[in-house]
Design an enzyme around this catalytic site. Structure first.
Site, PDB file in Angstrom:
ATOM      1  N   GLU A  16      30.400 -15.786  17.076  1.00 52.62           N
ATOM      2  CA  GLU A  16      29.453 -16.026  18.071  1.00 52.62           C
ATOM      3  C   GLU A  16      28.100 -16.232  16.798  1.00 52.62           C
ATOM      4  O   GLU A  16      27.267 -16.860  17.168  1.00 52.62           O
ATOM      5  CB  GLU A  16      28.880 -15.350  18.964  1.00 52.62           C
ATOM      6  N   HIS A 313      31.612 -13.328  21.953  1.00 56.83           N
ATOM      7  CA  HIS A 313      30.896 -12.134  21.552  1.00 56.83           C
ATOM      8  C   HIS A 313      31.442 -10.984  21.821  1.00 56.83           C
ATOM      9  O   HIS A 313      31.976  -9.860  20.072  1.00 56.83           O
ATOM     10  CB  HIS A 313      29.771 -11.316  22.387  1.00 56.83           C
TER      11      HIS A 313
END
Length: 345
Positions: A16, A313
């Site tokens: 990410e 994430h």
């Protein structure tokens, strides 16, 4: 710099591509004593490189372990970090904007568990903004898990700091902990309490009432569970709605923020959707807490939990952790939820 040939190389554009890569690297570098070099810091963000809160996290980490950091500055996309020994004591860090106090605190808190003495930290800046966990998440959710693992920490919110003004203040007291305990969080256990809080500063009181009325209807909660938290007007303007679910083994906190042109009902709907998703999954922890648990569990040498969702994430964070520690981190689907297992290699 010394030990360049031993530096761990990190690409800030992986996964990410946000600030979590840098923060986890700083934490783990301090604890393991391993230097690292990171390129492409926050490469996937609209404004790449170090923002104010990231620079303060770097400076805070460097001060705590007397690290060499070279010419780190706002906008920098390259950083070399060469740590020394972690030192406990009294520290004060000012972000000077609405940049997140909680993200800076999450960077240094695990490292200070391994310090030589008690630490007291004061951080000023933003305490409640949409791009970071609110202080109550650290107090109730993250802090509860760390305490189960043997840590002794106390986090106090002295003043709210909303976006864009900031001006908030958080204090944290951290006792040394020679070894974190391995734990397993596979089930929530019995529900002990559930409540909603609408914090308002310099905002009309009926905003809080409308938010809480929606929560009451949407969650089936009664008035005793719906709490208006008025703050001094000078701490605003700002509004945050928090839904807290306390269970025997875990506490979860979900939040939504009031913004200009956003109806109170829309704010409430956002928080309700997060809580309902978590409840429907049957998992022990939600998406954001799952992301934060992997690092302390890896430091403990292992652990296991069920979660409602494995985010990009979290996968990125796992990849960074494995660069510094000899652990395996695996994810598996388990019906309506996922299981994360951390084990020593």
């Amino acid at each position: 710099m010394n030990n360049k040939e031993k530096m761990i190389e990190l690409d800030g554009a992986i996964g990410e591509g946000g600030g979590q890569i840098l923060r986890s690297a700083l934490t783990l570098s301090m604890i393991t004593g391993q230097a690292f070099r990171i390129n492409n810091i926050r490469a996937n963000r609209p404004k790449p490189g170090l923002m104010r809160q990231h620079l303060v996290a770097v400076q805070a980490a460097a001060q705590i372990c007397n690290a060499e950091i070279g010419d780190a500055g706002i906008g920098a996309q390259l950083l070399e970090f060469v740590p020394q020994k972690i030192k406990g004591g009294d520290y004060q860090f000012a972000i000077g904007s609405a940049g997140s106090c909680t993200l800076v605190l999450q960077t240094v808190l695990p490292a200070l568990l391994f310090a030589d003495k008690e630490s007291n930290i004061r951080i000023s800046g933003g305490t409640h903004n949409p791009m970071a966990p609110p202080v109550q998440f650290l107090q109730r959710a993250y802090g509860k898990v760390l305490e189960k693992m043997g840590a002794s920490i106390d986090i106090q919110l002295k003043r709210f700091g909303f976006y864009p003004a900031g001006g908030g203040e958080v204090l944290a007291q951290i006792q040394p902990c020679s070894q974190l305990r391995q734990i397993s969080l596979m089930e929530r256990g019995e529900r002990e309490s559930a409540f909603a809080e609408s914090f308002i500063a310099g905002v009309a009181a009926n905003v809080a009432k409308r938010e809480l009325e929606c929560v009451g209807n949407g969650m089936g909660w009664d008035e005793s569970q719906l709490l208006v938290r008025g703050l001094p007007a000078e701490q605003g303007p700002g509004n945050v709605l928090l839904l807290t679910l306390e269970y025997q083994h875990v506490t979860e906190v979900f939040c939504a923020f009031g913004e200009k042109m956003l109806r109170a009902e829309a704010v409430a709907k956002n928080a309700i959707q997060q809580a309902r998703h978590y409840l429907a999954s049957g998992a022990a922890v939600g998406e954001y807490l799952a992301d934060q648990l992997m690092l302390p569990m890896a430091l403990a040498g292992g652990g296991k939990f069920t979660t409602s969702q494995i985010s990009e994430h979290a996968k990125t964070n796992a990849a960074v952790i494995k660069k510094f520690l000899p652990v395996d981190i695996s994810f598996a689907e388990n019906g309506s939820c996922h299981t994360c297992t951390i084990s020593n290699q």
